[in-house]
Design an enzyme around this catalytic site. Structure first.
Site, mmCIF file in Angstrom:
data_model
loop_
_atom_site.group_PDB
_atom_site.id
_atom_site.type_symbol
_atom_site.label_atom_id
_atom_site.label_comp_id
_atom_site.label_asym_id
_atom_site.label_seq_id
_atom_site.Cartn_x
_atom_site.Cartn_y
_atom_site.Cartn_z
ATOM 1 N N GLU A 45 5.789 18.699 -4.074
ATOM 2 C CA GLU A 45 6.040 17.368 -4.627
ATOM 3 C C GLU A 45 7.445 17.250 -5.201
ATOM 4 O OE1 GLU A 45 4.490 14.737 -4.201
ATOM 5 O OE2 GLU A 45 2.623 15.500 -3.375
ATOM 6 N N TYR A 128 5.358 9.643 -11.112
ATOM 7 C CA TYR A 128 4.806 9.879 -9.776
ATOM 8 C C TYR A 128 4.253 11.294 -9.638
ATOM 9 C CZ TYR A 128 4.295 11.510 -5.152
ATOM 10 O OH TYR A 128 3.750 12.131 -4.064
ATOM 11 N N ASP A 146 4.597 5.902 -5.089
ATOM 12 C CA ASP A 146 5.891 6.322 -4.554
ATOM 13 C C ASP A 146 6.409 5.210 -3.631
ATOM 14 O OD1 ASP A 146 4.174 6.509 -2.412
ATOM 15 O OD2 ASP A 146 5.256 8.200 -1.529
ATOM 16 N N CYS A 198 2.584 2.126 8.261
ATOM 17 C CA CYS A 198 3.219 1.060 7.476
ATOM 18 C C CYS A 198 4.646 1.486 7.133
ATOM 19 C CB CYS A 198 2.405 0.793 6.211
ATOM 20 S SG CYS A 198 2.790 -0.764 5.387
ATOM 21 N N CYS A 205 1.502 -2.448 12.816
ATOM 22 C CA CYS A 205 0.382 -3.223 12.266
ATOM 23 C C CYS A 205 -0.819 -3.250 13.219
ATOM 24 C CB CYS A 205 0.831 -4.645 11.951
ATOM 25 S SG CYS A 205 2.149 -4.723 10.708
ATOM 26 N N CYS A 208 -3.154 -0.464 12.406
ATOM 27 C CA CYS A 208 -3.349 -0.174 10.981
ATOM 28 C C CYS A 208 -4.806 -0.397 10.573
ATOM 29 C CB CYS A 208 -2.445 -1.059 10.128
ATOM 30 S SG CYS A 208 -2.640 -0.792 8.352
ATOM 31 N N CYS A 214 -4.529 -7.421 5.459
ATOM 32 C CA CYS A 214 -3.132 -7.433 4.993
ATOM 33 C C CYS A 214 -2.596 -8.860 4.917
ATOM 34 C CB CYS A 214 -2.279 -6.593 5.939
ATOM 35 S SG CYS A 214 -0.565 -6.430 5.393
#
Length: 358
Positions: A45, A128, A146, A198, A205, A208, A214
């Site tokens: 991370e 985060y 994030d 995305c 899309c 997705c 959306c």
DNA sequence: CAAACGTGGCA
DNA sequence: TTGCCAAGTTT
């Protein structure tokens, strides 16, 4: 849309499309109750902060091979860790990595805190990263926000407020989707969606899992989100570096101050960097010759660096000589490695070129 | 809150 | 070539 449905869709999608990453315990293994190693999650991370997965992989492999546990890392020499981090950028991360490792290996008995509150505030662990470690490593229902999540949520809810002003709203919206079941997988799922479907440009899309929910897609503005405040232009700064060696081949290097740009990293001595090359003296007497210039762009300015070379250095006024056998170009931050690459291609002929001593 | 803080890939 | 972007944190 109902809050539960977003997480259910994402978890189902993740079960079939999770990326295979070196630090990740995939959904199948996680179901078999395999637990991630908090040390590896933390390390990954921190490396991933503002940094692509592709760039991180090799560094993660190298670090975990050299230092398999937080205790190993805590016991490492600062110079070794900074050298291994070289090229990855944002070097405060490496300095904080060591500070954090030594706290965890020392006061905390080798164990990372298992809550967001316990993690937050350790060096290099902000909003985060504390949520990411708590959710991924300890399966706590914390909300990660994030760049991926900002993008997914801003599109899903058609948030048109520009970042960073939109951050609180996006955080609240994201928080409402975080499930109590499999929160660690969910955190990775929404980030994977942002990274693979995305995407910033040309989002896919059509495939997705959240397509029909959306609002951004329904309004035809998904690809334009999130909006961002305009950025400032980068000024140009100039400076000089001296890439030199002694007759025995030792290189004259210095460790940069612990704070500021490239703090704590090995570099070549030289001038400060400003709009015009600042007045300065060479770090040692020698027949310095011009090797050329290096261009490099940092986060907030462009740099044009004149590179001087010599191989007959006398006693230095600053820096120290590093024996040739101990010098590795890979220990240098990229801008310094560029200067080395330029210099090393010409140092064999420095005697012929040099006629102006300083 | 704005600015500082790296680098490499891509359109 | 230029600008944008990538699993942000610190001051």
């Amino acid at each position: 849309m109902r809050d539960a449905s977003v997480s259910e869709r994402l978890l189902d999608w993740y079960d079939g499309h999770a990326r295979d990453l070196p630090w990740r315990v995939g959904p199948a293994a996680r179901r078999a109750d395999e637990r991630p190693d908090p040390y590896r999650i933390w390390l990954s991370e921190v490396m991933l902060q503002q940094t692509t997965v592709a760039a991180v992989k090799a560094y993660f492999q190298r670090f975990t091979t050299l230092w398999p546990t937080v205790g190993d890392l805590a016991a490492a020499e600062d110079t070794a860790v900074m050298g291994e981090w070289a090229g990855l950028g944002y070097y405060a991360r490496a300095r904080n990595l060591l500070k954090c490792a030594r706290i965890v290996a020392g006061d905390l008995g080798g164990h990372f805190p298992d809550t967001r509150e316990g993690l937050a505030g350790l060096p290099g662990i902000g909003p985060y990263t504390s949520a990411a470690i708590a959710s991924i490593a300890f399966d706590r229902p914390e909300t990660v926000v994030d760049g991926n999540v900002e993008r997914v949520i801003s599109r899903l809810h058609a948030v048109e407020t520009p970042l960073p002003a939109a951050k609180p709203e996006l955080t609240a919206l994201a928080d409402a989707h975080t499930p109590q079941v499999r929160p660690g997988d969910y955190a990775q799922a929404i980030m994977d969606l942002g990274a693979t479907i995305c995407t910033p440009r040309s989002p896919a899309c059509g495939i997705c899992p959240l397509m029909d929910m959306c609002v951004g897609r329904a309004e035809g503005i998904a690809a334009t989100l999130p909006r961002k405040s305009p950025k400032k232009a980068k000024p140009v700064r100039r400076g000089v570096v001296y890439v030199g060696r002694r007759a025995d081949g030792a290189w004259l290097v210095e460790t940069r101050p612990q704070s500021g740009l490239l703090g704590g990293m090995r570099g070549w001595p030289g001038s400060d960097w400003a709009e015009a090359v600042p007045d300065h003296a060479p770090p040692a007497d020698a027949k310095w010759a011009e090797a050329g210039e290096v261009r490099h762009t940092f986060t907030h300015f462009h740099l044009i660096l004149d590179v001087m070379i010599a191989d007959d250095l006398k006693e230095p006024r600053r820096g120290r000589f590093l024996p040739s056998a101990e010098f590795r170009p890979s220990d240098l931050p990229t801008v310094m490695r560029k200067a080395f690459d330029l210099a090393s291609g010409q140092l064999g002929t420095v005697e012929q070129q040099s006629n102006g001593s300083v």
